[in-house]
Design an enzyme around this catalytic site. Sequence first.
Site: not given
Ligand code: MG
Length: 312
Positions: A26-27, A220, A222, A253, A262
Amino acid sequence: MSTPLPQREPATGLPASVTIYEVGPRDGLQNEKRSVPTDVKAELVRRLGAAGLPIVETTSFVNPSWIPQLADASDLLSQLGPSGQSRQRPVLVPNERGLDRALDAGVQAIAIFGSATETFAQRNLGRSIEESIEMFTPVVKRAGDEGMWVRAYLSMCFGDPWEGVVPVAQVADVAERLMDLGADQLSIGDTIGTGTPGHVQHLLAELDRRGIGVDRVAVHFHDTYGQALSNTMEALRAGVTVVDSAAGGLGGCPYAKSATGNLATEDLVWALDGAGVETGVDLGALVETSRWMAEQLGRPSPSRVVKALAGD
Ligand code: MG
């Protein structure tokens, strides 16, 4: 030469086990330039599950014109069949229309996504923080009535590209509003990757003071500035046990011209395996999956572990 693996040397102060919340499909894919065919996405979700990832966020029911890469959410879930209809396969849902689509698809767990800053709320959701909470209120209420598990993402918790500094108290204010709606878990996002370990300590302590303990918080991070893993370890030492990451570092990003977004699941698993923290993930199977996915995307994985083990 045997395949390198981290030497297991248990570290003190870490939890015995960590739940990795995999966000790659998803992300990750929503931020990849190249759209991926639905059957490849289904294969990715299946392979991640087979590699031992306990939770795989699968897709998103946002308006397809916002995120064309995930416009096939319903088709993907029907390809996955019953395996896509469990609490281990959450989907992102922004509003009641998205919730209706998720319910039609048999989804059992959803994630909403708020912003800690007004600028990003306007840019990402087209409304103020207040208006976005009004939008989420009936979503979380109805999801709860349907017995769904609900996660609340909060973006820009450690800095905002337009506003710069984001005060910890401001983040905690919005976090409280989201959790008061009835969400089960809060995922605090370092959307631009600028956070550092002291910042992680301060935000977790402030959330705890507001009654949002580490048992309800996921992190979460990055890796844009190379801080994701050290921030994660700091959160684990503070008692967090749920960590978001993306297989192979999928996603890039969107707010910096960087291939690194991520935290890569492989980099996380390497560190946790070495430290003696259980994840249930088979690192070799995961690396194979990310190498395969990189071929589908036509670009190498930015994960250091994938690069090192793949020899490219
Ligand atoms: Mg993310």
